[in-house]
Design a protein around this motif. Structure first.
Motif, PDB file in Angstrom:
ATOM      1  N   UNK A   1       0.831  -1.210   0.000  1.00  0.00           N
ATOM      2  CA  UNK A   1       0.000   0.000   0.000  1.00  0.00           C
ATOM      3  C   UNK A   1       0.861   1.254   0.000  1.00  0.00           C
ATOM      4  N   UNK A   2       1.922   1.247   0.793  1.00  0.00           N
ATOM      5  CA  UNK A   2       2.811   2.405   0.847  1.00  0.00           C
ATOM      6  C   UNK A   2       3.492   2.642  -0.496  1.00  0.00           C
ATOM      7  N   UNK A   3       3.905   1.567  -1.166  1.00  0.00           N
ATOM      8  CA  UNK A   3       4.537   1.708  -2.478  1.00  0.00           C
ATOM      9  C   UNK A   3       3.561   2.267  -3.511  1.00  0.00           C
ATOM     10  N   UNK A   4       2.316   1.844  -3.452  1.00  0.00           N
ATOM     11  CA  UNK A   4       1.326   2.374  -4.394  1.00  0.00           C
ATOM     12  C   UNK A   4       1.053   3.851  -4.128  1.00  0.00           C
ATOM     13  N   UNK A   5       0.988   4.218  -2.864  1.00  0.00           N
ATOM     14  CA  UNK A   5       0.802   5.632  -2.552  1.00  0.00           C
ATOM     15  C   UNK A   5       1.995   6.455  -3.029  1.00  0.00           C
ATOM     16  N   UNK A   6       3.205   5.898  -2.896  1.00  0.00           N
ATOM     17  CA  UNK A   6       4.385   6.608  -3.388  1.00  0.00           C
ATOM     18  C   UNK A   6       4.319   6.788  -4.901  1.00  0.00           C
ATOM     19  N   UNK A   7       3.839   5.779  -5.608  1.00  0.00           N
ATOM     20  CA  UNK A   7       3.713   5.908  -7.065  1.00  0.00           C
ATOM     21  C   UNK A   7       2.677   6.965  -7.433  1.00  0.00           C
ATOM     22  N   UNK A   8       1.590   7.026  -6.700  1.00  0.00           N
ATOM     23  CA  UNK A   8       0.587   8.061  -6.958  1.00  0.00           C
ATOM     24  C   UNK A   8       1.161   9.446  -6.686  1.00  0.00           C
ATOM     25  N   UNK A   9       1.935   9.570  -5.601  1.00  0.00           N
ATOM     26  CA  UNK A   9       2.574  10.857  -5.297  1.00  0.00           C
ATOM     27  C   UNK A   9       3.574  11.219  -6.387  1.00  0.00           C
ATOM     28  N   UNK A  10       4.344  10.225  -6.861  1.00  0.00           N
ATOM     29  CA  UNK A  10       5.294  10.481  -7.941  1.00  0.00           C
ATOM     30  C   UNK A  10       4.569  10.915  -9.209  1.00  0.00           C
ATOM     31  N   UNK A  11       3.391  10.349  -9.468  1.00  0.00           N
ATOM     32  CA  UNK A  11       2.598  10.743 -10.635  1.00  0.00           C
ATOM     33  C   UNK A  11       2.175  12.206 -10.532  1.00  0.00           C
ATOM     34  N   UNK A  12       1.719  12.615  -9.362  1.00  0.00           N
ATOM     35  CA  UNK A  12       1.295  14.011  -9.170  1.00  0.00           C
ATOM     36  C   UNK A  12       2.486  14.955  -9.291  1.00  0.00           C
ATOM     37  N   UNK A  13       3.620  14.584  -8.674  1.00  0.00           N
ATOM     38  CA  UNK A  13       4.811  15.437  -8.744  1.00  0.00           C
ATOM     39  C   UNK A  13       5.295  15.568 -10.182  1.00  0.00           C
ATOM     40  N   UNK A  14       5.380  14.447 -10.887  1.00  0.00           N
ATOM     41  CA  UNK A  14       5.877  14.479 -12.263  1.00  0.00           C
ATOM     42  C   UNK A  14       4.952  15.268 -13.173  1.00  0.00           C
ATOM     43  N   UNK A  15       3.658  15.247 -12.902  1.00  0.00           N
ATOM     44  CA  UNK A  15       2.697  15.918 -13.766  1.00  0.00           C
ATOM     45  C   UNK A  15       2.586  17.407 -13.474  1.00  0.00           C
ATOM     46  N   UNK A  16       2.609  17.790 -12.180  1.00  0.00           N
ATOM     47  CA  UNK A  16       2.237  19.153 -11.799  1.00  0.00           C
ATOM     48  C   UNK A  16       3.402  20.045 -11.382  1.00  0.00           C
ATOM     49  N   UNK A  17       4.554  19.485 -11.018  1.00  0.00           N
ATOM     50  CA  UNK A  17       5.623  20.308 -10.450  1.00  0.00           C
ATOM     51  C   UNK A  17       6.094  21.415 -11.398  1.00  0.00           C
ATOM     52  N   UNK A  18       6.405  21.157 -12.668  1.00  0.00           N
ATOM     53  CA  UNK A  18       6.833  22.268 -13.542  1.00  0.00           C
ATOM     54  C   UNK A  18       5.756  23.333 -13.713  1.00  0.00           C
ATOM     55  N   UNK A  19       4.496  22.901 -13.868  1.00  0.00           N
ATOM     56  CA  UNK A  19       3.417  23.873 -14.043  1.00  0.00           C
ATOM     57  C   UNK A  19       3.206  24.702 -12.776  1.00  0.00           C
ATOM     58  N   UNK A  20       3.259  24.062 -11.605  1.00  0.00           N
ATOM     59  CA  UNK A  20       3.083  24.808 -10.350  1.00  0.00           C
ATOM     60  C   UNK A  20       4.226  25.790 -10.127  1.00  0.00           C
ATOM     61  N   UNK A  21       5.431  25.411 -10.487  1.00  0.00           N
ATOM     62  CA  UNK A  21       6.568  26.332 -10.331  1.00  0.00           C
ATOM     63  C   UNK A  21       6.365  27.587 -11.180  1.00  0.00           C
ATOM     64  N   UNK A  22       5.933  27.403 -12.425  1.00  0.00           N
ATOM     65  CA  UNK A  22       5.700  28.555 -13.304  1.00  0.00           C
ATOM     66  C   UNK A  22       4.554  29.408 -12.785  1.00  0.00           C
ATOM     67  N   UNK A  23       3.485  28.772 -12.329  1.00  0.00           N
ATOM     68  CA  UNK A  23       2.334  29.530 -11.827  1.00  0.00           C
ATOM     69  C   UNK A  23       2.693  30.339 -10.585  1.00  0.00           C
ATOM     70  N   UNK A  24       3.443  29.733  -9.655  1.00  0.00           N
ATOM     71  CA  UNK A  24       3.783  30.448  -8.416  1.00  0.00           C
ATOM     72  C   UNK A  24       4.779  31.576  -8.672  1.00  0.00           C
TER      73      UNK A  24
END
Length: 542
Positions: free
Chosen positions: A321-344
């Motif tokens: 379960x912890x590994x799956x949650x880490x993969x979901x977190x990695x998915x969110x980070x990989x998808x949103x981090x560049x866009x959030x940096x530009x927006x902020x």
């Protein structure tokens, strides 16, 4: 007007005649050409079909027959596709040295070829063929064909023996505790490995051939009594509709049978591991194996499968379960981090802590480009380095990765081309994308989509983009199954195998989204209770 009408009628009649002649010629071409009783005539026709083929081997010889003498015959095969030991020891040697006597009246009878098959050939797979097309297909499939003078049929003898790669650990799906064997390019080896996992006669394998030029063998695997018969028929129907020249890999088939060809998300799951495919089959899915490729597809596919791993079911449920949650977190980070940096940094500086904002401003001072352009340049360089690292030889690929990650990034910061925060964000994004290999291709494209929205509209653009993605995911189907199931539509009983991996003894049913025939998976209501020596609160059976 009358003259024009007459011309139109004449053209129509000519077109009809031309069409009829084309249909007749086409039907004549498709009509199978039967084998003749003359050996020389058959060999002449086959030599014309395989013209300029240096790998065609025709071994002519004679074998004894009672009261008639020797009968001329020939063995036809393609060099490199057959096992020479089988050809020499199991076919030619019995025919030339151990010929069983035949009666004179049998030599003119067509059934004598069946007696040759039953009494002389020491091979396991033999069938009778009657046309030149069947002979050609048998040779191209790696078999040997036996022809004899005076017989208007031939024997298709199984003698496959081409070179193949040994079973090894797959590179795309590494395992720590699970099985370390992977599929190969040999279709029969792949199906045999699945048979080893599922020793049940209910495991059915249907065969078909696709590709007018390649004649690629395709196998459809499913478990009778678990898989939905409608799903099996739908997979077979979509495969039959494929009418192309070449099928060289699973990716060819995937693009022809998927529900949404224009989506960036994968709707057909692929794997190199037999245990992973066996687990999918036991849940009620259907697998498609293609000869010549080490990947096997399974349908239908759900979105949550992008974050699952075959080893999740081997380790304890807490860690899985912890590994799956880490993969979901990695998915969110990989998808949103560049866009959030530009927006902020561009629109919402007030959301960044003051100390961090001053540090980021100092590190980016003197750079010639805006933050959005810097991020776009670094993301483009990262994509180029990733592609170069994959396509280059392994030793050189590692060197390119090190040079790109260390030397180029540090040099870009020292030269004042980009700021250090941009390099850090791109590095975090890259590492996170490596944790989700199944969906990394889709994320790499969606990252640019959200980056453009963030550069133009800030966080409002990111919100719009996420809503568009959510609506798109909700509308997707994979062979009739909802892509976001069991979340949309909501099915609480299936939540035990999503982001949270419940203990195996708690998974009583198979996923309802797949619509299996047998919904019940097991009858274990609870874990083992050492105080009673029974499974949970289940009463002791007499």
């Amino acid at each position: 007007m009358r003259y024009i009408i007459k011309l139109i009628r004449v053209f129509k009649e000519q077109h009809k005649k031309k069409r009829k002649t084309e249909e007749v010629s086409h039907s004549n071409k498709e009509r199978p050409q039967l084998l003749s009783r003359g050996l020389k005539k058959n060999l002449h026709t086959l030599k014309a079909i395989f013209e300029d083929s240096s790998d065609l081997i025709i071994r002519e010889f004679s074998f004894g027959m009672d009261k008639v003498g020797e009968v001329k015959s020939a063995l036809i095969f393609l060099d490199g596709l057959v096992s020479l030991s089988t050809i020499n020891e199991s076919i030619i040697k019995p025919l030339m040295h151990n010929s069983h006597p035949f009666h004179e009246e049998e030599t003119s009878d067509i059934t004598s070829m069946d007696q040759i098959r039953d009494r002389l050939l020491a091979v396991g797979e033999v069938r009778t063929v009657y046309t030149h097309n069947e002979v050609v297909e048998a040779c191209l499939s790696g078999n040997a064909v036996f022809l004899a003078d005076g017989f208007c049929k031939a024997l298709d003898i199984g003698a496959k023996g081409w070179e193949k790669r040994a079973v090894a650990e797959p590179n795309s799906e590494t395992a720590v505790r699970g099985p370390r064997e992977g599929f190969t390019e040999n279709l029969r080896t792949n199906t045999a490995m699945i048979r080893r996992k599922i020793k049940d006669p209910a495991l059915k394998i249907r065969s078909t051939v696709l590709g007018k030029r390649t004649h690629t063998l395709i196998n459809i695997l499913y478990i009778d009594g678990i898989a939905d018969p409608g799903l099996v028929n739908e997979v077979q129907r979509r495969l039959k509709k494929i009418d192309v020249d070449a099928i060289l890999a699973t990716g060819y088939v995937e693009q022809y049978i998927e529900d949404s060809p224009f989506t960036v998300f994968p709707t057909i799951w692929c794997s190199e591991k037999p245990d992973a495919v066996a687990g999918k089959l036991l849940e009620g899915r259907v697998a498609v194996a293609v000869d010549g490729t080490p990947f096997v597809m399974t349908v239908p596919m759900l979105f949550i499968e992008n974050f699952q791993n075959a080893e999740d079911y081997i380790t304890r449920s807490h860690y899985a379960t912890w590994m799956r949650l880490l993969r979901l977190i990695a998915f969110v980070i990989s998808l949103l981090t560049p866009a959030l940096y530009i927006a902020f940094t561009t629109y919402h500086q007030e959301l960044i802590p003051t100390t961090l904002l001053f540090t980021m401003a100092a590190s980016s001072e003197g750079t010639p480009f805006p933050a959005a352009v810097e991020m776009g340049i670094m993301m483009l360089i990262f994509e180029i380095l990733r592609e170069a690292g994959i396509r280059m030889p392994r030793s050189m690929g590692q060197t390119i990765s090190i040079v790109g990650a260390l030397v180029m990034g540090e040099a870009a910061v020292q030269a004042g081309i980009v700021g250090a925060p941009v390099v850090i964000v791109v590095a975090i994004t890259a590492v996170s994308s490596f944790a989700i290999p199944f969906i990394s291709d889709a994320v790499s494209l969606l990252r640019w989509f959200l980056l453009i929205l963030a550069s133009t509209m800030g966080s409002f653009g990111i919100t719009i983009g996420l809503f568009v993605l959510l609506i798109h995911l909700t509308s997707l189907r994979s062979f009739g199954a909802h892509y976001l199931a069991p979340l949309a539509p909501f099915q609480p009983n299936d939540l035990k195998d999503t982001a949270v991996r419940a203990p195996l003894w708690a998974m009583h049913t198979r996923p309802r989204a797949i619509n299996p025939q047998d919904l019940k998976r097991q009858e274990i209501p609870a874990s083992y209770d050492p105080s009673t020596g029974n499974k949970g609160n289940r009463s002791e059976e007499s």
